[in-house]
Structure formats: C-alpha cells, structure tokens
Motif scaffolding. Structure first.
Motif, PDB file in Angstrom:
ATOM      1  N   UNK A 290     -12.784  -3.786   4.860  1.00  0.00           N
ATOM      2  CA  UNK A 290     -13.133  -2.765   3.858  1.00  0.00           C
ATOM      3  C   UNK A 290     -12.188  -1.571   3.871  1.00  0.00           C
ATOM      4  N   UNK A 291     -11.567  -1.259   5.009  1.00  0.00           N
ATOM      5  CA  UNK A 291     -10.647  -0.122   5.044  1.00  0.00           C
ATOM      6  C   UNK A 291      -9.298  -0.489   4.436  1.00  0.00           C
ATOM      7  N   UNK A 293      -6.270  -1.384   5.087  1.00  0.00           N
ATOM      8  CA  UNK A 293      -4.964  -0.874   5.484  1.00  0.00           C
ATOM      9  C   UNK A 293      -4.989   0.574   5.945  1.00  0.00           C
ATOM     10  N   UNK A 294      -6.141   1.228   5.761  1.00  0.00           N
ATOM     11  CA  UNK A 294      -6.209   2.662   6.078  1.00  0.00           C
ATOM     12  C   UNK A 294      -6.082   2.938   7.579  1.00  0.00           C
ATOM     13  N   UNK A 295      -6.674   2.071   8.424  1.00  0.00           N
ATOM     14  CA  UNK A 295      -6.568   2.290   9.874  1.00  0.00           C
ATOM     15  C   UNK A 295      -5.096   2.199  10.295  1.00  0.00           C
ATOM     16  N   UNK A 296      -4.399   1.170   9.802  1.00  0.00           N
ATOM     17  CA  UNK A 296      -2.975   1.014  10.124  1.00  0.00           C
ATOM     18  C   UNK A 296      -2.165   2.172   9.564  1.00  0.00           C
ATOM     19  N   UNK A 297      -2.482   2.574   8.352  1.00  0.00           N
ATOM     20  CA  UNK A 297      -1.787   3.707   7.726  1.00  0.00           C
ATOM     21  C   UNK A 297      -1.953   4.963   8.575  1.00  0.00           C
ATOM     22  N   UNK A 298      -3.171   5.220   9.053  1.00  0.00           N
ATOM     23  CA  UNK A 298      -3.414   6.405   9.887  1.00  0.00           C
ATOM     24  C   UNK A 298      -2.571   6.355  11.162  1.00  0.00           C
ATOM     25  N   UNK A 299      -2.571   5.179  11.821  1.00  0.00           N
ATOM     26  CA  UNK A 299      -1.832   5.062  13.082  1.00  0.00           C
ATOM     27  C   UNK A 299      -0.330   5.234  12.836  1.00  0.00           C
ATOM     28  N   UNK A 300       0.156   4.682  11.716  1.00  0.00           N
ATOM     29  CA  UNK A 300       1.597   4.770  11.445  1.00  0.00           C
ATOM     30  C   UNK A 300       1.985   6.055  10.712  1.00  0.00           C
ATOM     31  N   UNK A 301       1.019   6.888  10.366  1.00  0.00           N
ATOM     32  CA  UNK A 301       1.347   8.238   9.899  1.00  0.00           C
ATOM     33  C   UNK A 301       2.066   9.022  10.994  1.00  0.00           C
ATOM     34  N   UNK A 314      -4.580  -7.437   7.029  1.00  0.00           N
ATOM     35  CA  UNK A 314      -5.611  -6.969   6.115  1.00  0.00           C
ATOM     36  C   UNK A 314      -6.293  -8.212   5.578  1.00  0.00           C
ATOM     37  N   UNK A 315      -7.526  -8.417   6.030  1.00  0.00           N
ATOM     38  CA  UNK A 315      -8.245  -9.648   5.712  1.00  0.00           C
ATOM     39  C   UNK A 315      -9.335  -9.314   4.710  1.00  0.00           C
TER      40      UNK A 315
ATOM     41  N   UNK B 296      -1.367  -1.490   0.757  1.00  0.00           N
ATOM     42  CA  UNK B 296      -2.679  -2.142   0.718  1.00  0.00           C
ATOM     43  C   UNK B 296      -3.789  -1.111   0.531  1.00  0.00           C
ATOM     44  N   UNK B 297      -3.682  -0.009   1.232  1.00  0.00           N
ATOM     45  CA  UNK B 297      -4.678   1.060   1.112  1.00  0.00           C
ATOM     46  C   UNK B 297      -4.749   1.554  -0.331  1.00  0.00           C
TER      47      UNK B 297
END
Lengths: 428, 428
Positions: A290-291, A293-301, A314-315, B296-297
């Motif tokens: 449901x996120x 890509x947002x979790x990955x985006x946050x970490x790679x920010x 992203x499944x 993706x986000x």
C-alpha cells in the motif's frame, strides 16, 4: 542607543498582489521571522499588501509604529508594477537619486551575463533614497537598502527568495548585529524528536516532569504526520547558559520520552534508521504494497543511503507478492493480502532474496476505496525482519490516503529503527 | 447596500505567537485568501499579530479601515492565552454574554465524546459578543462568530485549519453570499498544465499568441519542480462569459503548448498517466535506481492506481539490477550503472518480468556525492518500454538531491505518458 537595554523588535511588510491571492505561500515572511528571531530581534507584527504605493506607505507607517526594525520585501524589480522603493522614499521624504557606483556595478553585471549593454529599464534599480545604505545582492540586480529613520531602521529587500536570503545572510546580518548590538536577544533551541506517540499523550508524560520554575525556557509541541517534536527555546541567554537549562530539562523529560525518541540531525527518522543500520553494520531491503515505494523513497531521501539500502520490491499486485517475494498463494487466498502472515512473508522474503540482514514488509488499505467491514480503510500490517526473526503489528490509521501512507511508512521505519538500536548489541 | 455596485473587499488578521516566530507556516491566511478571492471578495491586506489583546485590537481596527469584511483567525481556544474574542468584543464595545443554546450544544458535544461533564475551562467558549451570529463548528468547540459593524462585517474563526475550513465552507459561505450578494465578483480560473519546458521558454511561445486586447483575462505562470501551470483568470464575469474568453485563449495558446501539455483534474501528471494507461488498456511496472521508489510512489499516490500499476523493483545496488531485472553484468562493468544500455535493460526487464505492456527505468546520480567528470551529479538516464520498444534519454538536471529526484521522476512519467497517448492508437 547601542547600549540601551530595551529589546529590539522587528516588523515585516511583504509586498505583492500574488500574496493577496493566496496562490503564493509567503515563504519570505516565515523565513525572515525565523531569521530575525534567531538574530535576537523578534517579530511583533507582519503585514502584507499589494503592489499599490498608498497601501505600501500605510503598511510601512504602521510597521514603524510597532517595531524598531522594519523589513520590507518585494516590489524592487525594474518594471512598472514594482513601486516599493518609490513609495518608501515618498513616505520618508528621501528623494531617489542615481548612485553612480551602483550603476557601474549593475552595468558590469549585465556585461558579465553577456549583454552588450544594460536594458534601460534596469537603470531605475541604481536609484537609491537619499542617505540609504546599499546592501550588496550577489544573486540579482535589485540591491537591498537600509534607511535610518530617527531611532529606527527600515530595510528594503527584493522578493526573490534567493536574493533576499543572500542579502540578509551577507551585509544585512552584519549591519543589524552592529546597529542593534546589545539590544538583540538571540533565541537558542533544543529539539527532541519523537514518533509513534500522540501529542496529547506526550504532553501527559512530559508536563508532570517540567520544573515548577521553568526559568527562561518555553516549550512547544510541533506535530506533523510523522511525529511530534518537542522544542525547548530560551531567549536572552548565552549559548552556555541555554545549554545548562536544556540539560536540566533533558534530565527530567528525557527518560519518560525515550521509548518514542529518535536522534537525527535533520529531524528525519529515516536518517536515524540509516545511521543505526550503518553503526550495526547491517543492510536493509523493503517490500511494499500500500505504501507503493514511499518507504524506499524515505530511506533514499537521505544522502549516502546506498551504504545500508540495497533495494526493494513494490508488490502492488498479488502476483508480484508471490513471484518476487515468495508469498504463499494459499495464504493470500485464505488470509487475504492484508494479513499478518503476508506482511511477515514479505519482510522475510525480501531480506532473504536480496541477501541482507533486515527487511520491511507493508500491506494495508490506503483507501479511499478497497475497505471492508473486517479490513477497513486504514488497516495496515507492518512487519520487520531482523537477522531472521520477524515481528508484525496491525495498525488502525485515520486520515486520507496520503496520511495513511505517510503514517504507515513512518511506523515501518520506526519499528525497524527500534529493533536495530535495541537488538543490535545482543544480536547473533 | 445589497444592491450597491461597489466591489466587496476583505482583510485577514491571523493571530498567534507561533506565526510570528516563523516556525508555523500561515496556511490559514493563504487558504482564506484563495477562498475569499474565489467567492468574489478579494483580500486587500493581511496582518499577523501575537496573542496580545492590544495588538489584536489594533490589527482589527486597521483591517476595518482597509476592507468591508474582516476575517480574524486564531485565539478562540479555552485557555488563558486565547484572547481574540475578548479583544474584539472590547474594541467593538460588544460585551460578552453566555449563550445558553451554545452552552447546551457544547455540553452535549463533550458527553458525546465520553466526558462525564464539560471541563469548566470550556464554558468561556459559550460566551459570545452582544449581537453576534454564531457559526456552527462541526469539528471542534470554538464556534465562528460574525458581527455587523456599521456597514462592515467582522468574522472570528478558530485557528485549527480543519475547523476554520469547515465553518467557512459551511454557514459562513452562505452568510457571506447573502450579506454581500451583488457586491461579490467571483474569479473564474482556467489552468493549462505543462511539464518538461522551462517557464521562460513557455512564455516565449505563449506571449506572441495572446490577443492584443486581453479583455478581463489575466495570465500567470506558476512553476514548481514538476512543471509550469499556465493559469488564466477572469473576474466579475458569469461562468459562461468566462468560458467564452478562455475558449478564445485556448484556440490561440493551446496548439503551441500541446507538446508539453497534460490533462489532470488535480494537476498531477501521474493522474494523467494512469488515465492514459487505463484508456489504452495497458499496465505498467517500474525499475528505479536513483529515484529510489519515487516514481512508484507518485503513480500510487493516485487513488485507483492498482488498475494500471502492478509493482516494481528498486534496484539501488547493482546486484539487484542483475538478479531482479536481468541487467547484463558485463554492461554494468563496461558502461557503468548510469548508462543508456542499463536504463533500457531496466525498463524492458521489469516489463517482461512483471508481464505488463509498459516499463520505466531510471538510473542516475542524485548527489550530493557520487559524481565524476564524465557522469556528474544530475546525469540521469530515463528509459521507457512500451509494447516491447524501448526509448532512452539522458537528462542533465540541476539542483539538490531532492530536486534531481523529483525532476527525474516527473520526466520519466512524462515520457511514458507521451508515448502512451501518441502510440496507443496505432499500437500492435
């Protein structure tokens, strides 16, 4: 005047029709307010008016009545709708006159930019009110201007944020520090970041621990979708005095908020997770539904994240959960995609598949559609895998799609951060 | 008064120490300004003061001198630092008195929230200035208040954004529409979204196409990291009259901006991509390196994205590019991760692997570290795969890490959007 004990105060006047329409957020006003507070001249009033000479004169007059320092921004460009300089010159009875040195600098600037000569329109930008101090603009053609008005100071700055900030942080800061000297009362801040606890709950824990005499310290709770910052502020103290006060508060408040606290230079929990992973010598991969890509985006920010983050899956579609993460088709069918077992398989699956120590799995209903009575919008399973051990938790989140996704990502990052910081020492 | 032809004007007073510190961005002021402009009462002045009765009185007095309608927000809470209501009551000489009906509603509200009785502190919230109209607050305990002052109107609203907006969009909008009636001059907007073209370049194309007589239409370029919106505005016309003017501009401007234009209800390019994919009956998967999940986000920010988006791989580490996307180890070694061949293999690989029609691949240097003379920070390869055919493009982006990532994601989404909208009709 320089040695007077009275605290210097400031007022801000921002000029521009676009600010009155509400389409442009007035970032200059907020930036100036923070900068003036930090310098030690707190803002007591802000005014915004359009590009109309009479309105500008009225606003500057009101601002002068309210404060020792008046900072005006906007309306210093070369075109006909830029009337701020003329309006202030008229109000203060300081006729404009051409400044030959400034004119030469402007002409040089245009030559350096490849113009054969300066456009005639820009010549007006070399005109300054009688007696004004010219403040150098490194990023544009409109200089800042400072005018002494009896015991007060009026400063004009261009409205382009980069130019305004450059002038403020350059010659204006020096001028103000000298001009107001001992009348400045700088503010010192100390921020404690928390996540995963509501503001009211945090206040219940914090308030009983505060000293009955709070001294020069004020406390603010600053909540957003990701957590609550607790900000201590102290005015009119030296840095060492402020630090001593903050230490007293830390001793009382620190222990009760520890379970929700994190340390991060820029206040971002992902920064704290990355630092904790790096310190523990561990790497992470993520599996998100449901996120999205947002979790990955946050970490790679966070700059340098490649040291601890290898990637993710992203499944969104269930077929991807099965094919790419090894989630059991039968569990998907029986328990549904939003279930503890699927979240756990996602976290463990991505860590194993990517060959890393830690994994995050997130699966839930972000809405607005897709909710059911059993699994309503806001139901989100978060799982973390660390050194092969999986933990999972069901969240019931409120808010719109964006809020649910932001809170899910923050909680996922928080849960792995807690585990890495508490388990890493005693790990395998 | 109701039939007077003079346009109604508004002024906004926001109250709160936190606004003067610059730590809280004054979103209420911007929201109110937009809402009042849309309603037809443009804002001519904004003032901000702290929670100090004398300052509030002064600001409301100045605002009344400037406009027909004064909207004050903030400082209506139940605690000692909330002084707005008393200050305005004093200024206008309208003593506060307990409103029994309001008191009963507040007590009921607290019972409904599970309190045995209302906290005594909240009793003050049932006190209203003499002659005030009470405006219902669906989301909190502080009602809005409207006071007739000679030919003008003063409105008090709570500072909590949700409460302020609820009252405005509820009883206040009705009251203002009735009270100012024919003196309102609503603004109509028509927005053309573009992406992939700089503001100055767009202006060069647009300006020569504008009619020499612009009529009642004003034009604004609204740029951000994702693109430039061209906004046409017309005031004081009926909806049909405004639409006729906008159609004239569309006929002239539309054709020259078509290559960069997109249509999206909320102005989000991802929304346009999803709609185009759905219309073409196609699905997409993404493979991201430097954007780390942002593409993706963006796609999954849009409700209903599961119809067209199946998932993706975040291939931050090169090992993930090889194992999960089938990128050639030799190409990685010879050409490097930031190369046309790798971007193309990522886009094609993720589409094939996930069994969908379209794929996006992004690989680049987002900085701040990692740049080399050959591949500096900001060098980003974008590839799109559609029905088996791959296109790739090298971008040279400027700005910090966040700007480079945002622009990369936007450009990737834009390139696939162009292909889907132009190729889908003649596809296999």
């Amino acid at each position: 005047l320089k040695n007077s004990g009275a605290e210097a105060t400031a007022a801000i006047v921002t000029v521009g029709n676009e600010l009155l329409y509400g389409e442009t957020v007035d970032t200059n006003a907020a930036w100036l307010a923070r900068s003036l507070a930090a310098l030690g001249a707190p803002v007591v009033k802000k005014l915004t008016v359009g590009d109309v000479a009479s309105e500008i004169r009225g606003a500057v007059r009101e601002a002068l009545a309210a404060a020792d320092l008046v900072v005006v921004s906007g309306g210093l460009g070369p075109t006909a709708d830029d009337v701020t300089k003329q309006a202030v010159a008229d109000l203060l009875d300081r006729p404009l006159a051409l400044d030959e040195g400034l004119l030469a600098r402007l002409e040089e600037l245009f030559r350096a930019r490849g113009f054969r000569e300066m456009p005639p329109l820009n010549r007006t930008q070399a005109e300054v009110p009688e007696g004004a101090t010219v403040l150098r603009n490194q990023h544009g053609t409109a200089p800042g201007l400072a005018l002494e008005v009896q015991a007060k100071l009026v400063v004009l700055l261009p409205g382009v944020p980069r130019e305004l900030r450059g002038i403020f942080d350059g010659e204006l800061r020096v001028l103000l520090s000298e001009r107001f000297a001992s009348r400045l009362r700088p503010v010192h801040h100390h921020v404690m970041h928390t996540t995963g606890i509501a503001e009211s709950k945090l206040a219940e824990l914090v308030e009983p621990r505060l000293p009955s005499d709070r001294g020069p310290v004020t406390l603010a709770y600053l909540p957003d979708l990701r957590g609550v910052d607790l900000r201590l502020s102290a005015r009119g103290l030296s840095a060492a005095e402020a630090a001593a006060w903050f230490a007293r508060y830390e001793a009382e408040v620190g222990p009760v908020i520890a379970p929700w606290r994190f340390e991060a230079q820029h206040g971002d929990l992902a920064e704290a997770l990355n630092a904790a992973l790096a310190a523990a010598g561990k790497r992470v991969a993520v599996a998100e539904s449901c996120t999205g890509g947002l979790v990955a985006k946050r970490i790679t920010d966070v700059p340098g994240s490649s040291e601890v983050f290898v990637g993710g899956v992203i499944a969104y579609d269930n077929a991807v959960k099965t094919a790419e993460l090894g989630v059991s088709e039968e569990d998907l069918r029986r328990q549904g995609a939003v279930s503890e077992v699927v979240a756990a398989q996602m976290a463990r699956g991505v860590a194993e598949r990517f060959g890393v120590d830690a994994g995050i799995g997130v699966t839930g209903i972000a809405g607005p559609a897709g909710g059911t009575p059993e699994k309503p919008v806001g139901a989100v399973w978060i799982a973390t895998a660390l050194d092969g051990a999986v933990e999972a938790k069901l969240l019931h989140l409120v808010g719109n799609r964006e809020a649910i996704r932001e809170r899910s990502a923050q909680e996922a990052i928080a849960r792995l951060y807690r585990r890495v910081t508490t388990e890493a020492g005693r790990g395998a």
